[in-house]
Design a protein around this motif. Sequence first.
Motif, short mmCIF file in Angstrom:
data_model
loop_
_atom_site.label_atom_id
_atom_site.label_comp_id
_atom_site.label_asym_id
_atom_site.label_seq_id
_atom_site.Cartn_x
_atom_site.Cartn_y
_atom_site.Cartn_z
N ALA A 426 0.83 -1.21 0.00
CA ALA A 426 0.00 0.00 0.00
C ALA A 426 0.87 1.25 0.00
N PHE A 427 1.95 1.24 0.79
CA PHE A 427 2.86 2.39 0.84
C PHE A 427 3.51 2.60 -0.53
N ALA A 428 4.00 1.52 -1.15
CA ALA A 428 4.66 1.63 -2.45
C ALA A 428 3.68 2.11 -3.52
N ARG A 429 2.45 1.61 -3.47
CA ARG A 429 1.43 2.05 -4.43
C ARG A 429 1.20 3.55 -4.30
N ASP A 430 1.08 4.05 -3.07
CA ASP A 430 0.83 5.47 -2.87
C ASP A 430 2.04 6.31 -3.25
N LEU A 431 3.23 5.77 -3.03
CA LEU A 431 4.46 6.49 -3.36
C LEU A 431 4.71 6.56 -4.86
N LEU A 432 4.30 5.52 -5.60
CA LEU A 432 4.70 5.39 -6.99
C LEU A 432 3.56 5.40 -8.01
N ASN A 433 2.36 4.99 -7.62
CA ASN A 433 1.30 4.74 -8.59
C ASN A 433 0.05 5.58 -8.43
N SER A 434 -0.14 6.21 -7.31
CA SER A 434 -1.42 6.86 -6.99
C SER A 434 -1.53 8.23 -7.66
N ASP A 435 -2.72 8.84 -7.54
CA ASP A 435 -2.88 10.23 -7.98
C ASP A 435 -1.88 11.12 -7.27
N TYR A 436 -1.67 10.88 -5.99
CA TYR A 436 -0.71 11.65 -5.21
C TYR A 436 0.69 11.51 -5.80
N ALA A 437 1.08 10.29 -6.18
CA ALA A 437 2.41 10.05 -6.74
C ALA A 437 2.60 10.80 -8.06
N GLY A 438 1.57 10.77 -8.91
CA GLY A 438 1.66 11.50 -10.17
C GLY A 438 1.75 13.00 -9.96
N HIS A 439 1.00 13.49 -8.98
CA HIS A 439 1.04 14.92 -8.66
C HIS A 439 2.44 15.32 -8.18
N ARG A 440 3.05 14.52 -7.32
CA ARG A 440 4.38 14.85 -6.80
C ARG A 440 5.42 14.85 -7.92
N LEU A 441 5.27 13.92 -8.86
CA LEU A 441 6.22 13.87 -9.97
C LEU A 441 6.17 15.17 -10.78
N THR A 442 4.97 15.61 -11.11
CA THR A 442 4.82 16.87 -11.86
C THR A 442 5.26 18.06 -11.02
N PHE A 443 4.91 18.04 -9.75
CA PHE A 443 5.27 19.15 -8.87
C PHE A 443 6.78 19.31 -8.79
N GLN A 444 7.51 18.22 -8.60
CA GLN A 444 8.96 18.31 -8.50
C GLN A 444 9.59 18.76 -9.81
N LEU A 445 8.93 18.45 -10.92
CA LEU A 445 9.47 18.85 -12.22
C LEU A 445 9.31 20.35 -12.46
N PHE A 446 8.17 20.92 -11.99
CA PHE A 446 7.84 22.31 -12.32
C PHE A 446 7.79 23.23 -11.11
N ALA A 447 8.04 22.74 -9.90
CA ALA A 447 7.79 23.53 -8.69
C ALA A 447 8.56 24.84 -8.68
N GLN A 448 9.79 24.83 -9.15
CA GLN A 448 10.57 26.07 -9.19
C GLN A 448 10.54 26.71 -10.57
N SER A 449 10.65 25.91 -11.58
CA SER A 449 10.64 26.40 -12.96
C SER A 449 10.62 25.18 -13.88
N PRO A 450 10.30 25.37 -15.17
CA PRO A 450 10.27 24.24 -16.09
C PRO A 450 11.67 23.74 -16.41
N PRO A 451 11.78 22.53 -16.96
CA PRO A 451 13.11 21.93 -17.19
C PRO A 451 14.06 22.79 -18.00
N PHE A 452 13.56 23.49 -19.04
CA PHE A 452 14.47 24.31 -19.84
C PHE A 452 15.10 25.41 -19.01
N ALA A 453 14.36 25.91 -18.00
CA ALA A 453 14.91 26.95 -17.13
C ALA A 453 15.96 26.37 -16.19
N HIS A 454 15.80 25.09 -15.81
CA HIS A 454 16.83 24.44 -14.99
C HIS A 454 18.16 24.43 -15.73
N LEU A 455 18.11 24.05 -17.01
CA LEU A 455 19.33 24.03 -17.81
C LEU A 455 19.84 25.44 -18.06
#
Length: 494
Positions: A426-455
């Motif tokens: 259940a923990f792994a599912r929530d960490l990797l597969n859930s709506d929450y997991a997908g949201h965190r993935l996008t959040f970490q990608l764009f939270a400060q700026s988009p990838p091109f701005a990182h580079l």
Amino acid sequence: MIRTGEQYRDSIRDGRQVWINGERVNDVTTHPMFKPIVDIRARIYDMAHEKATQGVMSYVDETTGERNAIGLKLPYTQQDWHDKRLAVDIVLDDIGGIATRVGDETIGEMWSLYDGKDVLNEVDPRFAENIERHIHRTLHEDPFHVSANTDPKGDRSKPPQEQDPDMLLHVVKETDAGIVVRGAKYETAAAYANQAFVKPTIANWGDAKLSDYAVGFIVNMSAPGLKFICRTGFAGRANPEDYPLSNRCDEIDTLLIFDNVLIPWEDVLFYQHTKAATFIRATLHRYSAFAFVQRNLRLADLMIGAALFNARQTGLEKQQAVQEKLSTLAVYRETINAHLTASIACGERSPAGLMMPNQSLLYTGRVQACSRLHEMMHLARELCGGQICVTPDAASFANPEISDWLDKYYTVNENWVSDDRRKLLAFARDLLNSDYAGHRLTFQLFAQSPPFAHLGAVFRNFDFDSTLGYVKKAANLSDRVVQSSAEPRLKRVV
């Protein structure tokens, strides 16, 4: 002085206009979708008072003799950064998950303003004192400080003046009391914060030197005219036994509406000058990137732990293919760790005399942490196996009619019985597969700026001059062929 958790809760019971799921929220401290993350922020306040953690979470100010939060302390030494890093680790260990928008990661943007005082003062001397005063006010009054950044933007092929002007936040009027602003910003945690640093999105201003869209200020979250329209939360949707992270660590994102909000002149940090706005955007993350990258490091820890436990449960950890995947996760984790550690060890003096993490190393670490996160999450899914997406919920394991069957097939051995197996899956599912997991993935990608701005940040901060000089000498080139356009390097601390 540092506040208690209950003082924080009282401070956000101010009648603010908050909506979630289409309904008006009377009290964000008790609403089921807000309460878990509000409790986490309150817990951070309380940890600064508890004997076991007070020394890690706070320090005694030499000038006032009062205790202040270590996360808000201006960094002057390398030890200051080690202390901040330890405090975040202690918090994340305590809450058993990742919380990003809790204040320590946004105050760094104010330090960037502090560094840019001279530049801003040259452009417009009216607001330099406001910057320093707000930094020290935040330090000593300990509000929950966030930042509002991204606008809805509208049609990006058009300048803001050629569409609905409210698509980008802007000043509509000046008064003796201050400026009146309209528009909207997206901001995580706004609905349960005390104040925000609101800054401009760099827009298509053309050749304009002055713009009503080039404005930055501090806004009190109880200001009249503010409206908080939130995305639906993950907490409360399902049994916490099945989604432990979703129900504990979800940070609510908000569309923050400014409906003719008055910003007092003493809270305005810069205004109108597009040069000032562009400068601030270029230097905004020189400190706050550290906190964001540290959260990626701890997210990697969760993925490695979940994957390794699963491999040990099923007796696969000695297989070479499994070890290679675990090692790949470990390399990802240690790459982030190395960049954070080196950015402190090779720290640089900022224009205001602060200890600034080495910019090239820090931004390079951010690129590594964010650009590879989706790969590492998928690798962790592979190691956890398909059972994270097919395992029945906790209610099924508790049903006496079928519990014996589930105990039979989810008990691995005498050490890993069905209940622990279910909890890990259940923990792994929530960490990797859930709506929450997908949201965190996008959040970490764009939270400060988009990838091109990182580079882009890496490009602006890498020391290209040294490589040019090396090749110039090695290839015996003449002086005229090497015309460096790089900015002078900041003084590195040895």
